[in-house]
Design a protein around this motif. Structure first.
Motif, mmCIF file in Angstrom:
data_model
loop_
_atom_site.group_PDB
_atom_site.id
_atom_site.type_symbol
_atom_site.label_atom_id
_atom_site.label_comp_id
_atom_site.label_asym_id
_atom_site.label_seq_id
_atom_site.Cartn_x
_atom_site.Cartn_y
_atom_site.Cartn_z
ATOM 1 N N GLU A 127 0.660 -1.148 0.138
ATOM 2 C CA GLU A 127 0.575 -0.112 0.121
ATOM 3 C C GLU A 127 0.374 1.128 0.498
ATOM 4 O O GLU A 127 0.477 2.455 -0.938
ATOM 5 C CB GLU A 127 -0.795 -0.097 1.545
ATOM 6 C CG GLU A 127 -2.402 -1.437 0.786
ATOM 7 C CD GLU A 127 -2.817 -1.348 2.473
ATOM 8 O OE1 GLU A 127 -2.410 -0.890 3.459
ATOM 9 O OE2 GLU A 127 -3.638 -1.813 2.182
ATOM 10 N N GLU A 128 1.842 1.517 1.173
ATOM 11 C CA GLU A 128 2.695 2.451 0.925
ATOM 12 C C GLU A 128 3.370 3.175 -0.533
ATOM 13 O O GLU A 128 3.704 3.738 -0.529
ATOM 14 C CB GLU A 128 4.486 2.029 2.221
ATOM 15 C CG GLU A 128 3.520 2.295 3.288
ATOM 16 C CD GLU A 128 4.184 1.722 4.173
ATOM 17 O OE1 GLU A 128 5.206 0.822 4.254
ATOM 18 O OE2 GLU A 128 4.213 1.741 5.705
ATOM 19 N N SER A 180 -5.858 -4.536 -6.212
ATOM 20 C CA SER A 180 -7.380 -5.024 -6.954
ATOM 21 C C SER A 180 -6.619 -6.168 -7.355
ATOM 22 O O SER A 180 -7.821 -7.540 -7.467
ATOM 23 C CB SER A 180 -7.754 -4.248 -8.039
ATOM 24 O OG SER A 180 -7.196 -4.341 -9.074
ATOM 25 N N ALA A 181 -5.832 -6.727 -7.990
ATOM 26 C CA ALA A 181 -5.097 -8.022 -8.703
ATOM 27 C C ALA A 181 -4.328 -8.683 -7.695
ATOM 28 O O ALA A 181 -3.824 -9.604 -7.707
ATOM 29 C CB ALA A 181 -4.767 -8.007 -9.694
ATOM 30 N N THR A 227 -9.416 -8.302 0.362
ATOM 31 C CA THR A 227 -9.896 -7.288 1.182
ATOM 32 C C THR A 227 -11.139 -6.841 0.116
ATOM 33 O O THR A 227 -11.193 -7.630 -1.010
ATOM 34 C CB THR A 227 -8.883 -5.791 0.964
ATOM 35 O OG1 THR A 227 -8.576 -6.103 -0.452
ATOM 36 C CG2 THR A 227 -7.644 -7.062 2.412
ATOM 37 N N ARG A 228 -12.279 -5.769 0.593
ATOM 38 C CA ARG A 228 -12.858 -5.462 -0.138
ATOM 39 C C ARG A 228 -12.227 -4.220 -1.866
ATOM 40 O O ARG A 228 -13.160 -4.974 -2.979
ATOM 41 C CB ARG A 228 -13.812 -4.181 0.420
ATOM 42 C CG ARG A 228 -14.050 -4.512 1.773
ATOM 43 C CD ARG A 228 -14.851 -3.040 1.962
ATOM 44 N NE ARG A 228 -13.664 -2.041 2.231
ATOM 45 C CZ ARG A 228 -13.996 -1.277 2.774
ATOM 46 N NH1 ARG A 228 -14.874 -0.543 3.463
ATOM 47 N NH2 ARG A 228 -12.958 -0.724 3.744
ATOM 48 N N VAL A 252 -9.393 -12.761 -9.277
ATOM 49 C CA VAL A 252 -8.046 -13.509 -8.096
ATOM 50 C C VAL A 252 -8.926 -13.904 -7.153
ATOM 51 O O VAL A 252 -7.914 -14.836 -7.444
ATOM 52 C CB VAL A 252 -7.063 -11.921 -7.597
ATOM 53 C CG1 VAL A 252 -6.309 -12.093 -7.589
ATOM 54 C CG2 VAL A 252 -6.963 -10.790 -9.105
ATOM 55 N N LEU A 253 -9.775 -13.346 -6.551
ATOM 56 C CA LEU A 253 -9.824 -14.523 -5.518
ATOM 57 C C LEU A 253 -10.442 -15.915 -5.649
ATOM 58 O O LEU A 253 -9.795 -16.771 -5.646
ATOM 59 C CB LEU A 253 -11.279 -14.190 -4.713
ATOM 60 C CG LEU A 253 -11.848 -15.201 -3.594
ATOM 61 C CD1 LEU A 253 -10.927 -15.266 -2.435
ATOM 62 C CD2 LEU A 253 -13.280 -14.737 -3.342
ATOM 63 N N ASN A 254 -10.726 -16.122 -6.738
ATOM 64 C CA ASN A 254 -11.127 -17.303 -7.671
ATOM 65 C C ASN A 254 -10.280 -18.217 -8.445
ATOM 66 O O ASN A 254 -10.428 -19.733 -8.323
ATOM 67 C CB ASN A 254 -12.301 -17.505 -8.779
ATOM 68 C CG ASN A 254 -13.251 -16.497 -8.602
ATOM 69 O OD1 ASN A 254 -14.143 -17.622 -7.581
ATOM 70 N ND2 ASN A 254 -14.854 -16.540 -9.246
#
Length: 361
Positions: free
Chosen positions: A98-99, A105-106, A139-140, A146-148
């Motif tokens: 994040e920094e 998202s991927a 995360t949201r 990607v989750l799949n």
């Protein structure tokens, strides 16, 4: 998932690559040490050739301290449609990403809860994760695709997906993995300069307690450096219990009846709490713990003995739920403890005696 890129071909990365390759996924292997990647390729984990374009999933199997940098490099190169890491700590690497201002998202964090005392590609196996929990920390912002992909990886490895918050995961592994490893090392350290006569008396109990202390120190420095706070908090609590236990043991040395009584109470308390905690450890296949009957068989330390015992148990129609072996000191013999359902213990004991095995009551 048709293609994957595994970056980091140690125990975990190579084991995941072997599982994917065995299920028809084209796996590309990369490592900061090219020789290690070549070794993994020779084992059948994939190819060390670079992929011609983006793969479906990039699996980052680098130490926790290097995960963010390796991930960032792969993302900036557009190496894959989805990115996943398998580090044993989750909160720190995500905050580092994040920094760096990357689009996450991927990306999804993950941690397969499996391993061995040995490291490197030569220790890898395609069934390392079978039946074991594999934590996912979406995360949201995590894309459904990607989750799949992550769930497909877990399925190919025949593991069990568990979804958790990243920081909750780090606190959990501090409790069930990181803190126990240090405690095991502290106990094993008492043996380093112990008298040889004492060490020769080591039995199964000390082997059980110190087994994980045989792991590679460098790997554990990386792990503990990424999760020091939760581990230190837990060890602080352990230190309090140790102080109380020492105080109780000193009281047992007293000639004063009241102090000895107090000492007994202190020891009973820690043993009782130990019992209460131990019964919460999941049993076979992650199910509720069960109580098994032990059938103890004396064996010679010769090839084929265990195979014969298992074959004879199978002929008797008895499933062996677990097994432990105690080796006799100074003798080529041992005691095999077969854990079976209570209703099967009499059947197995009778069958083994009929086949000439010596049982110990």
């Amino acid at each position: 998932m048709r293609t994957a890129l595994v970056i980091g071909t140690g125990l975990i990365g190579t084991s995941a690559a072997l599982a994917l390759a065995q299920r028809g996924v084209v796996v590309h292997l990369a490592d900061h040490d090219p020789e290690q990647a070549r070794t993994a390729a020779a084992l059948g984990a994939g190819t060390d050739d670079e992929p011609a374009g983006p793969v479906d999933l990039a699996i980052i199997a680098a130490p926790p301290a290097h995960v963010a940098a390796v991930l960032a490099d792969a993302m900036r190169r557009g190496a894959a449609r989805g990115y996943l890491d398998v580090a044993s700590v989750k909160g720190g690497p995500r905050r580092e990403l994040e920094e760096l201002g990357l689009d996450l998202s991927a990306y999804i964090g993950s941690h397969p809860m499996s391993g061995r005392e040995k490291s490197g590609p030569l220790a890898a196996t395609g069934d390392l994760f079978e039946g074991r929990p594999w934590v996912l920390t979406p995360t949201r912002d995590t894309d459904t695709e990607v989750l799949n992909l992550a769930l497909e990886l877990v399925s190919h490895c025949r593991a069990v997906p568990v979804v958790m918050d990243a920081d909750a995961h780090d606190r959990a592994v501090a409790l069930v993995s990181h803190m126990p490893h240090l405690v095991s090392s502290l106990v094993a350290a008492r043996l380093e300069n112990a008298e040889e006569a004492a060490v020769r008396l080591c039995g199964q109990g000390i082997r059980d307690v110190t087994r994980i202390a045989a792991s590679e120190p460098g790997m554990w420095i990386d792990i503990l450096s990424a999760n020091p706070g939760p581990v230190a908090d837990l060890l602080t609590d352990v230190a309090v219990d140790l102080e109380e236990t020492v105080r109780a043991l000193r009281a047992l040395q007293s000639s004063d009846d009241a102090k000895r009584h107090e000492g007994v109470g202190g020891i009973q308390d820690v043993l009782r709490r130990g019992n209460a905690g131990q019964v919460r450890v999941p049993g076979k296949h992650g199910a509720a713990p069960r109580v098994y009957e032990v059938v103890a068989v004396l064996i010679d330390d010769q090839p084929g003995q265990l195979a014969r015992i298992f074959a004879d148990a199978g002929l008797a129609g008895v499933n062996i739920e677990d097994v432990r072996i105690e080796h006799a000191t100074g003798q080529q013999a041992g005691l095999v403890q077969l854990m079976v359902e209570p209703k099967s213990a009499v059947v197995l004991s009778s069958a083994l005696r009929e086949r000439g095995w010596a049982l110990r009551q």
